[in-house]
Design an enzyme around this catalytic site. Structure first.
Site, PDB file in Angstrom:
ATOM      1  N   ASP A 223     -25.731 -54.864 -36.870  1.00 58.41           N
ATOM      2  CA  ASP A 223     -26.694 -55.289 -35.854  1.00 58.41           C
ATOM      3  C   ASP A 223     -28.067 -55.483 -36.501  1.00 58.41           C
ATOM      4  O   ASP A 223     -28.520 -54.627 -37.258  1.00 58.41           O
ATOM      5  CB  ASP A 223     -26.772 -54.192 -34.768  1.00 58.41           C
ATOM      6  CG  ASP A 223     -27.583 -54.628 -33.565  1.00 58.41           C
ATOM      7  OD1 ASP A 223     -27.775 -55.841 -33.376  1.00 58.41           O
ATOM      8  OD2 ASP A 223     -28.030 -53.741 -32.815  1.00 58.41           O
ATOM      9  N   GLY A 224     -28.699 -56.613 -36.231  1.00 55.29           N
ATOM     10  CA  GLY A 224     -30.066 -56.805 -36.706  1.00 55.29           C
ATOM     11  C   GLY A 224     -30.211 -57.815 -37.827  1.00 55.29           C
ATOM     12  O   GLY A 224     -31.306 -58.016 -38.344  1.00 55.29           O
TER      13      GLY A 224
END
Lengths: 136, 192
Positions: free
Chosen positions: B156-157
């Site tokens: 994520d990210g």
């Protein structure tokens, strides 16, 4: 900045095949490679969360999401935090996720993730914070 | 990240570009009624930099950072003539079948560090100082999960702005109101 607290249904997610999970997210699970979903019938989370304006410029936001949880309480979550210059970028992102693009084709990550909070804040610079503190 | 003094000196409050961390606490509070509560809030916000130093200096390698975000209603109550143009309460989204609710919050403290105990210590002293001036709305301690994965098992990210853009961000910082991610900002969104 916008924050939202999401709780995941990990049992239902675990019953979903890795292939479908990857289609929903728009990336491969093991090695994080972006999947091309231009021809897919439903847009992935990655594509819905990408904001491009009328002139073709992509508007990034700065995220610092964090997992959280209490296993014994069945609580498994993601705390979403997004920093942006213009609030409309995050608003547009969430609209594409929750309403869908086109309408109805919402982000299927939401079938497994429920937003429990949603709040907007403004992060002042140190200078502005000092002015706020001293009463302007 | 070249050019940063993060390992040698505490990180200034409101440093949005502070490094992603192994631990974080997201603290959302409401501000109590009355002039005393507002006075206390001003006092604590004015001292936020010092508090980061007080706690962060005890282990600089933990890279403690704190960003305070102010909600629309509190900004009005503080009565300062510079409310950000775009600041308004979160607009709930009534999708079918999934909804994004709008929930209250006057101040968000986004606290990051490499050590959860440093985050904890910061919050402990912060809340002790704030006392009855605030009501707790939400407190979420987050942790980095393996190679930055969410609990769904995906990284994520990745879509965040990259290193060279942070350089642009730093170069563009100027004296006015550095709002949010400066690389995307250029100038402040403050109406006079």
């Amino acid at each position: 900045m916008v924050v939202q607290k999401y709780l995941h249904d990990l049992a239902a997610w675990g019953r979903t095949s890795t292939a479908l999970q990857e289609e929903i997210i728009g990336r491969t699970k093991i090695d994080n490679i972006e999947l091309d979903d231009d021809a897919a019938p439903r847009k992935s989370h990655k594509t819905l969360a990408t904001i491009v304006d009328a002139d073709g410029n992509e508007h990034d936001i700065l995220r610092d999401n964090m997992p959280f949880g209490r296993t014994g309480h069945g609580e498994f979550g993601t705390y979403f935090i997004g920093y942006t210059r213009h609030l409309w970028v995050i608003e547009k992102m969430l609209e594409r996720m929750f309403i869908g693009e086109p309408k109805g084709a919402y982000d299927r990550i939401l079938d497994f993730s429920t937003a429990h909070t949603g709040t907007t804040f403004f992060a002042p610079s140190r200078t502005t914070l000092a002015k706020l503190a001293s009463g302007g | 990240m070249a050019g940063h003094a993060w390992d040698r000196v505490p990180i200034d409050a409101q440093s949005i570009e502070a490094p992603l961390s192994q631990a974080a606490i997201f603290l959302v509070v409401g501000v109590s009624d009355g002039a005393d509560a507002l006075a206390k809030i001003r006092d604590v916000l004015g001292g936020l930099d010092d508090l980061v130093k007080t706690v962060g200096f005890r282990d600089l390698s933990a890279r403690l950072s704190c960003i305070a975000g102010i909600g629309s209603a509190l900004w009005d109550r503080l009565r300062v003539p510079m409310k950000p143009r775009e600041l308004k309460p979160f607009a709930a989204i009534e999708g079918v079948p999934h909804k994004a609710p709008s929930t209250p919050g006057d101040i968000l403290f986004h606290i990051r560090a490499e050590r959860p105990d440093i985050c904890f210590e910061f919050v402990r002293i912060l809340l002790q100082t704030l006392g009855s001036a605030v009501m707790m709305i939400d407190e979420v301690p987050g942790f980095r999960y393996f190679d930055a994965r969410d609990l769904l098992g995906f990284v994520d990210g990745t879509a965040n702005p990259a290193g060279h853009e942070i350089g642009i961000l730093r170069a563009r910082r100027r004296g006015g109101c550095r709002v949010r991610w400066r690389q995307l900002c250029g100038r402040a969104e403050i109406s006079a």
